[in-house]
Write a protein that holds these residues in place. Structure first.
Motif, PDB file in Angstrom:
ATOM      1  N   ILE A 101       0.803  -1.547  -0.065  1.00  0.00           N
ATOM      2  CA  ILE A 101      -0.194  -0.118  -0.019  1.00  0.00           C
ATOM      3  C   ILE A 101       0.796   1.453  -0.035  1.00  0.00           C
ATOM      4  O   ILE A 101       1.662   1.548   1.007  1.00  0.00           O
ATOM      5  CB  ILE A 101      -1.164  -0.027   1.029  1.00  0.00           C
ATOM      6  CG1 ILE A 101      -1.904  -1.289   1.236  1.00  0.00           C
ATOM      7  CG2 ILE A 101      -1.764   1.478   1.306  1.00  0.00           C
ATOM      8  CD1 ILE A 101      -2.688  -1.412   2.320  1.00  0.00           C
ATOM      9  N   LYS A 102       0.711   2.018  -1.199  1.00  0.00           N
ATOM     10  CA  LYS A 102       1.299   3.308  -1.012  1.00  0.00           C
ATOM     11  C   LYS A 102       0.519   4.210  -1.670  1.00  0.00           C
ATOM     12  O   LYS A 102      -0.244   4.223  -2.505  1.00  0.00           O
ATOM     13  CB  LYS A 102       2.420   3.254  -2.400  1.00  0.00           C
ATOM     14  CG  LYS A 102       3.600   2.299  -2.162  1.00  0.00           C
ATOM     15  CD  LYS A 102       4.576   2.359  -3.180  1.00  0.00           C
ATOM     16  CE  LYS A 102       5.750   1.585  -2.982  1.00  0.00           C
ATOM     17  NZ  LYS A 102       6.063   0.234  -3.312  1.00  0.00           N
ATOM     18  N   ASP A 103       0.328   5.514  -0.938  1.00  0.00           N
ATOM     19  CA  ASP A 103      -0.681   6.477  -1.122  1.00  0.00           C
ATOM     20  C   ASP A 103      -0.365   7.727  -0.340  1.00  0.00           C
ATOM     21  O   ASP A 103       0.372   7.798   0.566  1.00  0.00           O
ATOM     22  CB  ASP A 103      -2.118   5.896  -0.667  1.00  0.00           C
ATOM     23  CG  ASP A 103      -3.197   6.647  -1.249  1.00  0.00           C
ATOM     24  OD1 ASP A 103      -2.969   7.661  -2.137  1.00  0.00           O
ATOM     25  OD2 ASP A 103      -4.388   6.093  -0.821  1.00  0.00           O
ATOM     26  N   THR A 104      -0.868   8.711  -0.635  1.00  0.00           N
ATOM     27  CA  THR A 104      -0.946  10.016  -0.113  1.00  0.00           C
ATOM     28  C   THR A 104      -2.599  10.218   0.199  1.00  0.00           C
ATOM     29  O   THR A 104      -3.441  10.097  -0.525  1.00  0.00           O
ATOM     30  CB  THR A 104      -0.572  11.137  -0.848  1.00  0.00           C
ATOM     31  OG1 THR A 104       0.792  11.009  -1.039  1.00  0.00           O
ATOM     32  CG2 THR A 104      -0.706  12.465  -0.143  1.00  0.00           C
ATOM     33  N   TYR A 105      -2.871  10.431   1.784  1.00  0.00           N
ATOM     34  CA  TYR A 105      -3.989  10.525   2.119  1.00  0.00           C
ATOM     35  C   TYR A 105      -4.387  11.530   3.139  1.00  0.00           C
ATOM     36  O   TYR A 105      -3.434  11.803   3.815  1.00  0.00           O
ATOM     37  CB  TYR A 105      -4.727   9.132   2.361  1.00  0.00           C
ATOM     38  CG  TYR A 105      -3.958   8.275   3.580  1.00  0.00           C
ATOM     39  CD1 TYR A 105      -4.087   8.465   4.668  1.00  0.00           C
ATOM     40  CD2 TYR A 105      -2.756   7.696   3.187  1.00  0.00           C
ATOM     41  CE1 TYR A 105      -3.207   7.997   5.848  1.00  0.00           C
ATOM     42  CE2 TYR A 105      -1.857   7.023   4.146  1.00  0.00           C
ATOM     43  CZ  TYR A 105      -2.185   7.163   5.450  1.00  0.00           C
ATOM     44  OH  TYR A 105      -1.187   6.716   6.452  1.00  0.00           O
ATOM     45  N   VAL A 106      -5.625  11.647   3.637  1.00  0.00           N
ATOM     46  CA  VAL A 106      -5.772  12.762   4.524  1.00  0.00           C
ATOM     47  C   VAL A 106      -7.098  12.002   5.646  1.00  0.00           C
ATOM     48  O   VAL A 106      -7.884  11.272   5.191  1.00  0.00           O
ATOM     49  CB  VAL A 106      -6.611  13.904   4.254  1.00  0.00           C
ATOM     50  CG1 VAL A 106      -7.159  14.688   5.360  1.00  0.00           C
ATOM     51  CG2 VAL A 106      -5.647  14.804   3.248  1.00  0.00           C
ATOM     52  N   LEU A 107      -6.555  11.953   6.975  1.00  0.00           N
ATOM     53  CA  LEU A 107      -7.137  11.290   7.978  1.00  0.00           C
ATOM     54  C   LEU A 107      -7.880  12.484   8.713  1.00  0.00           C
ATOM     55  O   LEU A 107      -7.372  13.551   8.875  1.00  0.00           O
ATOM     56  CB  LEU A 107      -6.469  10.591   8.921  1.00  0.00           C
ATOM     57  CG  LEU A 107      -5.759   9.294   8.123  1.00  0.00           C
ATOM     58  CD1 LEU A 107      -4.836   8.604   9.345  1.00  0.00           C
ATOM     59  CD2 LEU A 107      -6.656   8.403   7.594  1.00  0.00           C
ATOM     60  N   ASP A 108      -9.357  12.220   9.302  1.00  0.00           N
ATOM     61  CA  ASP A 108      -9.828  13.017  10.092  1.00  0.00           C
ATOM     62  C   ASP A 108      -9.796  12.355  11.503  1.00  0.00           C
ATOM     63  O   ASP A 108     -10.346  11.190  11.918  1.00  0.00           O
ATOM     64  CB  ASP A 108     -11.259  13.285   9.607  1.00  0.00           C
ATOM     65  CG  ASP A 108     -12.112  14.058  10.522  1.00  0.00           C
ATOM     66  OD1 ASP A 108     -11.506  15.224  10.392  1.00  0.00           O
ATOM     67  OD2 ASP A 108     -13.123  13.857  11.246  1.00  0.00           O
ATOM     68  N   TYR A 109      -9.282  13.141  12.589  1.00  0.00           N
ATOM     69  CA  TYR A 109      -9.171  12.674  13.962  1.00  0.00           C
ATOM     70  C   TYR A 109     -10.105  12.843  14.882  1.00  0.00           C
ATOM     71  O   TYR A 109     -10.757  14.083  14.847  1.00  0.00           O
ATOM     72  CB  TYR A 109      -7.682  12.917  14.509  1.00  0.00           C
ATOM     73  CG  TYR A 109      -6.570  12.082  13.911  1.00  0.00           C
ATOM     74  CD1 TYR A 109      -6.253  11.014  14.626  1.00  0.00           C
ATOM     75  CD2 TYR A 109      -5.989  12.438  12.661  1.00  0.00           C
ATOM     76  CE1 TYR A 109      -5.098  10.344  14.182  1.00  0.00           C
ATOM     77  CE2 TYR A 109      -4.911  11.602  12.220  1.00  0.00           C
ATOM     78  CZ  TYR A 109      -4.559  10.470  12.998  1.00  0.00           C
ATOM     79  OH  TYR A 109      -3.451   9.880  12.294  1.00  0.00           O
ATOM     80  N   ASP A 110     -10.529  11.937  15.845  1.00  0.00           N
ATOM     81  CA  ASP A 110     -11.256  12.289  17.029  1.00  0.00           C
ATOM     82  C   ASP A 110     -10.495  11.940  18.329  1.00  0.00           C
ATOM     83  O   ASP A 110     -10.024  11.046  18.230  1.00  0.00           O
ATOM     84  CB  ASP A 110     -12.600  11.387  16.770  1.00  0.00           C
ATOM     85  CG  ASP A 110     -13.662  11.858  18.095  1.00  0.00           C
ATOM     86  OD1 ASP A 110     -13.717  12.879  18.304  1.00  0.00           O
ATOM     87  OD2 ASP A 110     -14.289  10.616  18.494  1.00  0.00           O
ATOM     88  N   TRP A 111     -10.408  12.935  19.117  1.00  0.00           N
ATOM     89  CA  TRP A 111      -9.509  12.744  20.381  1.00  0.00           C
ATOM     90  C   TRP A 111     -10.643  12.491  21.628  1.00  0.00           C
ATOM     91  O   TRP A 111     -10.903  13.585  22.147  1.00  0.00           O
ATOM     92  CB  TRP A 111      -8.629  13.934  20.736  1.00  0.00           C
ATOM     93  CG  TRP A 111      -8.053  14.160  19.438  1.00  0.00           C
ATOM     94  CD1 TRP A 111      -8.046  14.717  18.097  1.00  0.00           C
ATOM     95  CD2 TRP A 111      -6.275  13.537  19.138  1.00  0.00           C
ATOM     96  NE1 TRP A 111      -7.175  14.624  17.350  1.00  0.00           N
ATOM     97  CE2 TRP A 111      -6.142  14.077  17.922  1.00  0.00           C
ATOM     98  CE3 TRP A 111      -5.871  12.952  19.957  1.00  0.00           C
ATOM     99  CZ2 TRP A 111      -4.711  13.691  17.309  1.00  0.00           C
ATOM    100  CZ3 TRP A 111      -4.139  12.494  19.644  1.00  0.00           C
ATOM    101  CH2 TRP A 111      -3.842  12.959  18.214  1.00  0.00           C
ATOM    102  N   ASP A 112     -10.900  11.361  22.051  1.00  0.00           N
ATOM    103  CA  ASP A 112     -11.901  11.082  22.890  1.00  0.00           C
ATOM    104  C   ASP A 112     -11.060  10.615  24.258  1.00  0.00           C
ATOM    105  O   ASP A 112     -10.881   9.529  24.571  1.00  0.00           O
ATOM    106  CB  ASP A 112     -12.854  10.032  22.644  1.00  0.00           C
ATOM    107  CG  ASP A 112     -13.800   9.931  23.711  1.00  0.00           C
ATOM    108  OD1 ASP A 112     -13.955  10.513  24.586  1.00  0.00           O
ATOM    109  OD2 ASP A 112     -14.514   8.715  23.603  1.00  0.00           O
ATOM    110  N   VAL A 113     -10.120  11.667  24.837  1.00  0.00           N
ATOM    111  CA  VAL A 113      -9.201  11.359  25.719  1.00  0.00           C
ATOM    112  C   VAL A 113      -9.257  11.996  27.073  1.00  0.00           C
ATOM    113  O   VAL A 113      -9.816  13.383  26.776  1.00  0.00           O
ATOM    114  CB  VAL A 113      -7.576  11.347  25.208  1.00  0.00           C
ATOM    115  CG1 VAL A 113      -7.309  10.277  24.175  1.00  0.00           C
ATOM    116  CG2 VAL A 113      -7.305  12.707  24.724  1.00  0.00           C
TER     117      VAL A 113
END
Length: 147
Positions: free
Chosen positions: A61-73
């Motif tokens: 797997i090779k890619d450029t991607y964007v992740l959306d984060y949720d911080w439930d800490v």
């Protein structure tokens, strides 16, 4: 894409110290082998990254991607950091989480990951790629936190 891969590791550090390393995206290329480049695109009002762009080279797997984060800490660093895919070229989905749990002597980190790609790939190959990503990430995270 109901299938996912999961693994855990014990780290000799507080959940807060582990969380600090997880949240320090700019440093990922220096310790996370498959991550070649990172850019924090947006942050919430508390300074946590909301969207992060990664350039990944994980063998199959090779890619450029964007992740959306949720911080439930919580304030001590325990809790769940989760993410979901926003955009990518090769990936169709990349949803996962780190769960940080204090065990009194350190932190148990559980990494869950489900990956899907736009090109046809056997389920067992996807699971193998997930397992490689997870095992490598947990070992590298442990090494980084404990160093």
């Amino acid at each position: 894409m109901a299938e996912r891969t999961e693994s855990s590791i014990d780290i000799s550090a507080t959940p807060g110290a582990v969380l600090d390393v997880i949240a320090d995206f700019d440093s990922y290329p220096s310790w996370a082998g498959e991550v070649k480049k990172v850019a924090v695109l947006s942050e919430d009002g508390d300074g946590w990254a909301d969207q992060v762009e990664f350039t990944l080279d994980a063998g199959a797997i090779k890619d450029t991607y964007v992740l959306d984060y949720d911080w439930d800490v919580t304030e001590d660093g325990t809790g769940v950091v989760s993410w979901s895919l926003v955009t990518a070229q090769v990936l169709k989905a990349m949803n996962g989480s780190y769960t940080l749990h204090s065990d009194g002597n350190g932190t148990t980190v559980t990494y869950r990951l489900a990956v899907d790609v736009k090109i046809p790939m056997l389920g067992m190959l996807k699971r193998k790629a997930e397992k490689v990503i997870i095992d490598t990430a947990l070992k590298e995270l442990k090494k980084r936190v404990e160093s």
